[in-house]
Design an enzyme around this catalytic site. Structure first.
Site, PDB file in Angstrom:
ATOM      1  N   HIS A   1     109.716  48.295 -59.044  1.00 26.78           N
ATOM      2  CA  HIS A   1     109.368  49.712 -58.939  1.00 26.78           C
ATOM      3  C   HIS A   1     110.194  50.513 -59.947  1.00 26.78           C
ATOM      4  O   HIS A   1     111.421  50.452 -59.920  1.00 26.78           O
ATOM      5  CB  HIS A   1     109.594  50.216 -57.521  1.00 26.78           C
ATOM      6  CG  HIS A   1     108.642  49.629 -56.530  1.00 26.78           C
ATOM      7  ND1 HIS A   1     108.777  48.337 -56.053  1.00 26.78           N
ATOM      8  CD2 HIS A   1     107.512  50.130 -55.955  1.00 26.78           C
ATOM      9  CE1 HIS A   1     107.772  48.073 -55.215  1.00 26.78           C
ATOM     10  NE2 HIS A   1     107.008  49.138 -55.144  1.00 26.78           N
TER      11      HIS A   1
ATOM     12  N   ASP B   1     105.627  49.535 -60.326  1.00 30.05           N
ATOM     13  CA  ASP B   1     104.784  50.443 -59.552  1.00 30.05           C
ATOM     14  C   ASP B   1     105.388  51.835 -59.442  1.00 30.05           C
ATOM     15  O   ASP B   1     106.593  52.042 -59.631  1.00 30.05           O
ATOM     16  CB  ASP B   1     104.589  49.888 -58.135  1.00 30.05           C
ATOM     17  CG  ASP B   1     103.583  48.753 -58.084  1.00 30.05           C
ATOM     18  OD1 ASP B   1     103.189  48.259 -59.151  1.00 30.05           O
ATOM     19  OD2 ASP B   1     103.219  48.349 -56.963  1.00 30.05           O
TER      20      ASP B   1
END
Length: 245
Positions: free
Chosen positions: A193, A45
């Site tokens: 992430h 992400d």
């Protein structure tokens, strides 16, 4: 440049219109786990970011693929380069909306605004109109699902969190991966992430090696669900004055 047909496709796909005129479609499906046995979807992400290319190279070197849920303005040179690099190397690109707002706090029109801005950018840069959206913070409600359904997208969460965005140390993230793998789940849909340097350079190599040693195939989100990654693919655009935030 887009052909006339490509421009029309983009216009139809990305136009934001009044709620009363939007096509009525089924509420979006929500996926929180893979469905194809012995697959793992490593998802990343909040990019594109400094480590996108490093993550892509690590995955490719291992014969693996990942999925990048991108957000924010991605028209800067580095953003465009990184998105294209991931896409051109066979990785999946998906929406994480524009400004990383909690969609459950927004109106219908503002939800669509958050969605179409990043969709438009991705079509301009890659030509691909994403079939999947991950809501920021994993937060969604019926309004978000209806908006995603109207846009022809499915919503994706996860069933494993490396906790890198929560401040987990490298040792903690590795331990979480090890614990999950030792439980021998049929599939894993992992949240990471790409904005975390240690995720890119320390946790990811460990995860790849350990998952593959356990017999999992590391694939894109779409592959782990047995679905198409994009609703349509047209020729990418050439940068012009409209590529601004």
């Amino acid at each position: 440049m887009f052909s006339m047909l490509s421009a029309l496709t983009l216009c139809l796909a990305l136009s934001l219109v009044n709620a009363s005129t939007l096509d009525r479609r089924a509420r979006a499906s929500v996926y929180s786990q893979c469905t194809v046995a012995k697959t793992v979807a490593l998802t990343f992400d909040d990019g594109p970011y400094l480590y996108t290319i490093d993550i892509v190279n690590a995955l490719n070197a291992a014969g693996a693929k990942g999925t990048f849920f991108v957000n924010r303005c991605i028209y800067d040179t580095a953003g465009v380069t990184n998105v294209k690099y991931a896409y051109d190397h066979g990785h999946q690109i998906a929406s994480h909306t524009w400004a990383h707002k909690d969609l459950t706090t927004l109106s219908w029109d503002n939800i669509h605004d958050e969605m179409w801005r990043v969709e438009q950018a991705l079509v301009r840069i890659t030509g691909a109109y994403p079939a999947f959206m991950r809501p920021p913070f994993g937060n969604y409600n019926d309004l978000v699902l209806d908006a995603s359904g109207v846009r022809g997208q499915s919503v994706v969460i996860w069933d494993f969190d490396s906790q890198d965005s929560l401040g987990a140390t490298v040792a903690t993230s590795k331990s979480l991966y090890a614990s999950r793998i030792s439980a021998k789940p049929n599939t894993i849909l992992a949240l990471n992430h790409e904005t975390i340097e240690t995720t890119a350079h320390q946790v990811l190599p460990y995860a790849i090696q350990t998952l593959q040693a356990a017999g999992y195939k590391l694939v894109t989100l779409a592959e782990c669900l047995g679905k198409a990654p994009y609703q349509s693919v047209v020729a990418p655009s050439t940068r012009d004055s409209s590529w601004v935030c």
